[in-house]
Design an enzyme around this catalytic site. Structure first.
Site, short mmCIF file in Angstrom:
data_model
loop_
_atom_site.label_atom_id
_atom_site.label_comp_id
_atom_site.label_asym_id
_atom_site.label_seq_id
_atom_site.Cartn_x
_atom_site.Cartn_y
_atom_site.Cartn_z
N ASP A 97 -108.28 -3.43 2.36
CA ASP A 97 -107.39 -4.30 3.11
C ASP A 97 -107.89 -5.73 2.93
OD1 ASP A 97 -105.49 -5.08 5.19
OD2 ASP A 97 -105.66 -2.99 5.86
N ASP A 198 -102.92 -8.17 4.03
CA ASP A 198 -102.54 -8.27 5.43
C ASP A 198 -101.81 -9.57 5.78
OD1 ASP A 198 -103.09 -7.07 8.21
OD2 ASP A 198 -103.82 -9.11 8.46
N GLU A 255 -98.14 -7.10 2.77
CA GLU A 255 -97.49 -6.84 4.05
C GLU A 255 -96.55 -8.00 4.32
OE1 GLU A 255 -98.42 -5.75 8.72
OE2 GLU A 255 -99.52 -7.34 7.73
N HIS A 328 -100.77 2.24 10.67
CA HIS A 328 -101.64 2.07 11.84
C HIS A 328 -101.09 1.12 12.89
CE1 HIS A 328 -102.27 -1.42 9.44
NE2 HIS A 328 -102.98 -1.99 10.40
N ASP A 329 -99.95 0.49 12.60
CA ASP A 329 -99.34 -0.42 13.58
C ASP A 329 -98.10 0.19 14.24
OD1 ASP A 329 -101.11 -2.50 13.02
OD2 ASP A 329 -99.82 -3.34 11.45
O1 TEU Z 1 -100.16 -6.80 11.04
C1 TEU Z 1 -99.34 -7.92 10.97
C2 TEU Z 1 -98.19 -7.88 11.87
O2 TEU Z 1 -97.21 -8.51 11.58
C3 TEU Z 1 -98.34 -7.18 13.18
O3 TEU Z 1 -98.33 -8.16 14.15
C4 TEU Z 1 -97.29 -6.20 13.51
O4 TEU Z 1 -96.07 -6.86 13.72
C5 TEU Z 1 -97.72 -5.54 14.80
O5 TEU Z 1 -98.99 -5.00 14.61
C6 TEU Z 1 -96.76 -4.45 15.21
O6 TEU Z 1 -97.14 -4.05 16.52
C7 TEU Z 1 -101.37 -6.85 10.40
C8 TEU Z 1 -102.15 -5.58 10.61
O7 TEU Z 1 -101.47 -4.50 10.05
C9 TEU Z 1 -102.43 -5.39 12.06
O8 TEU Z 1 -103.11 -4.20 12.33
C10 TEU Z 1 -103.26 -6.57 12.51
O9 TEU Z 1 -103.43 -6.50 13.90
C11 TEU Z 1 -102.63 -7.90 12.14
O10 TEU Z 1 -102.16 -7.94 10.80
C12 TEU Z 1 -103.64 -9.00 12.25
O11 TEU Z 1 -104.57 -8.92 11.23
#
Ligand code: TEU
Ligand code: CA
Length: 555
Positions: A97, A198, A255, A328-329
């Site tokens: 990542d 990311d 992303e 994971h989000d």
């Molecule tokens: O996520 C980016 C992102 O846009 C997130 O805010 C997403 O909309 C949110 O997690 C949904 O609930 C990335 C990573 O995947 C995330 O885990 C991190 O927290 C974030 O960047 C900050 O690095």
């Protein structure tokens, strides 16, 4: 032109929750090494590791304090090197990542910046004077509150798009870019195959830092508003790629949430900034704003089908999207895309067909292949995820009751996907001999890998079948490169499409609902995959059972 990664299948590991080998309740690199054969057996080629760099873990590793070292909770650099060796032996690839929109507030650069905001390291971040006793502008950060945080004993503020412990790096400063390129190349030299990148769309800021009209009671406006307007991200991404990835033929997945209409080719076209970007169209279905869960709306299967089709067609002739059902989000796909009360092995297999048979690179998230589901949490204190807490507090501020707020975060919490992997039916699902850092989902006795490995009818075995089809000599060309052509849109709740290759034509038909459906059908076919034992076909009518999904070859 064909690329080495076109026909691969990828798998996301969330290391903290994958497998713990030393009993501290935290998954580790040795745990990943231990399970490589499981992944190989499943048919995985590329492993994406969520961040394992040194981190205070405010945002679970997405706040990096040292890009050149492994966080001790995950292991050592030796472990990482062993992992690279062991994957290579198995013809597998590792991507890490890449979190470079921001670092941690504990990173050396930021500590130096705080000591002397006007000095060299102050320039590594976005530091601005306040307006009177207010922050420079009214943008809201993704995790709630202003994007600006005041530096003690000054009237200066630093910018953070995410948590206040994640200060944004100043991509306008050539020294910062140089540091980042150097770090990326250092990792690629070690033998990484590439990166998942990311939040990269956030690196370009509108430096006028102008207020926008407020979109909430807090007087703030979502910073995504600025991203819609700002120009110049392209030059940054092009340079990034030329200085790093290009030199290594690396596989990169951005992303990217908000590529503008008609601009996909810039991201994943022949000379695109990345190899691929995630297809988030299913994820954002029903979402008004990414981080205000109480605004999320339910959606119908027809809507789901339509976004899948639209997104697939958009990529034709341009490139390959990275196809996900969950990450994971996001909540677990089985809980989000299968209607309440209809979630079972059959419907999970229907969803698996969508995962693997779309055109693009399948990215399976750990546990998806065994049909893990959302967790049920009865008290807000048991959540760990920073955005869950923020969403809960915000829902309450906006008038929801505690019960409603809890129900809401149960549905959308990022912790749903982060509960420990369910390996077997022993204590803690076999994830750890200690106390897991996050509660194990209590359904682990019914849903676990061990139960499914030798069961040829399991969800896991079904994923294997699908991946085998994608990799088979006979069907590889059509599954990887075949065109995507929608069909049967006249039927409600049916998701059907062709994959048309140079010499073969496959058709996918999924009766994505909890009742039988008859479909007029007058083609000659051969069944390749079916989530039921049989298929009823009489007098030019296909009689599909609830959630029946088939892959057939049109002869
Ligand atoms: O996520 C980016 C992102 O846009 C997130 O805010 C997403 O909309 C949110 O997690 C949904 O609930 C990335 C990573 O995947 C995330 O885990 C991190 O927290 C974030 O960047 C900050 O690095
Ligand atoms: Ca451990």
């Amino acid at each position: 032109m064909k690329k080495w990664w076109h026909d691969k299948v990828a798998y996301q590991i969330y290391p903290k929750s994958f497998y713990d080998t030393n009993g501290d309740g935290i998954g580790d690199l040795k745990g990943i090494i231990n399970k490589l054969d499981y992944l190989k057996e499943l048919g995985i080629d590329i492993i994406w590791l969520s961040p394992i760099y040194c981190s205070p873990m405010v945002d679970q590793g997405y706040d990096i304090s040292d890009y050149y070292n492994i966080d001790p909770s995950f292991g050592t650099m030796d472990d990482m090197e062993t992992l690279l060796k062991e994957t290579k032996k198995r013809n597998m690839y590792v991507i890490m990542d890449l979190v470079v929109n921001h670092c941690s507030d504990k990173h050396e650069w930021f500590r130096k910046a705080l000591e002397d905001p006007d000095g060299e390291y102050g320039e590594y971040f976005y530091i601005r004077e306040g307006k009177g006793n207010k922050p420079p502008c009214n943008w809201r950060s993704y995790f709630g509150g202003s994007v600006w945080k005041k530096i003690p004993n000054t009237n200066k503020y630093y910018f953070h798009a995410f948590a206040k412990e994640q200060p944004d790096l100043n991509w306008e400063n050539p020294k910062v870019k140089e540091e980042i390129y150097k770090m990326i190349n250092w990792w690629l030299d070690k033998g990484l195959a590439g990166f998942r990148i990311d939040a990269i769309i956030n690196i370009k800021k509108d430096l006028s830092f102008q207020d926008f009209e407020a979109d909430g009671d807090d007087g703030l406006c979502d910073m995504s508003k600025m991203l819609e307007k700002v120009i110049g991200i392209g030059d940054m991404l092009k340079e990034l790629k030329e200085e790093t990835f290009d030199k290594y033929d690396a596989f990169t997945v951005g992303e990217v949430f908000n590529a503008k209409e008609g601009e996909l080719y810039k991201f994943i076209g022949k000379d695109g900034y990345f190899s691929s970007i995630f297809d988030f169209d299913m994820e954002v279905l029903g979402q008004e704003q990414s981080n205000r869960w109480y605004l999320n709306k339910d959606f119908t299967t027809n809507q789901l089908r339509d976004v899948i089709f639209k997104s697939q067609i958009e990529a034709l002739g341009i490139g390959f999207k990275a196809n996900i059902i969950e990450n994971h989000d996001e909540p677990r796909g089985a809980s989000r895309y299968i209607m309440d009360g209809e979630c079972n092995d059959i419907s999970k297999k229907a969803l698996a067909i969508i995962e693997v048979m779309r055109r693009g690179i399948p990215f399976i998230y750990q546990g998806q292949e065994i049909g893990m589901t959302n967790n049920k949490v009865d008290c807000i204190d048991k959540f760990n995820d920073i955005s869950t807490i923020e969403n809960y507090d915000r829902a309450i501020r906006e008038g929801f009751s505690k019960e409603e707020a809890l129900r809401l975060v149960n549905k959308f919490s990022r912790d749903n996907a982060r509960t420990p992997f369910q390996w077997d039916n022993s204590i803690n699902a076999g994830f750890t001999k200690g106390t897991p850092w996050l509660q194990v989902n209590e359904n682990y006795k019914e849903i676990n890998a061990k139960l499914q490995i030798d069961d040829k009818d399991s969800v896991l075995s079904f994923y294997k079948k699908l991946i085998n089809l994608r990799k088979s000599n006979e069907y590889k060309e059509v599954v990887v490169y075949g065109e995507f052509i929608p069909d049967l849109e006249v039927y409600d709740n049916v998701i059907a499409f062709y994959r048309k290759g140079a010499n073969k034509c496959l058709m996918v038909i999924i009766n994505y609902q909890n009742k039988e459906q008859i479909i007029n059908f007058n083609k000659t076919y051969k069944i390749l995959i079916n989530n039921y034992k049989d298929l009823k076909f009489v007098n030019n009518e296909l009689m599909l059972k609830p959630y029946q999904g088939i892959i057939i070859e049109i002869l």
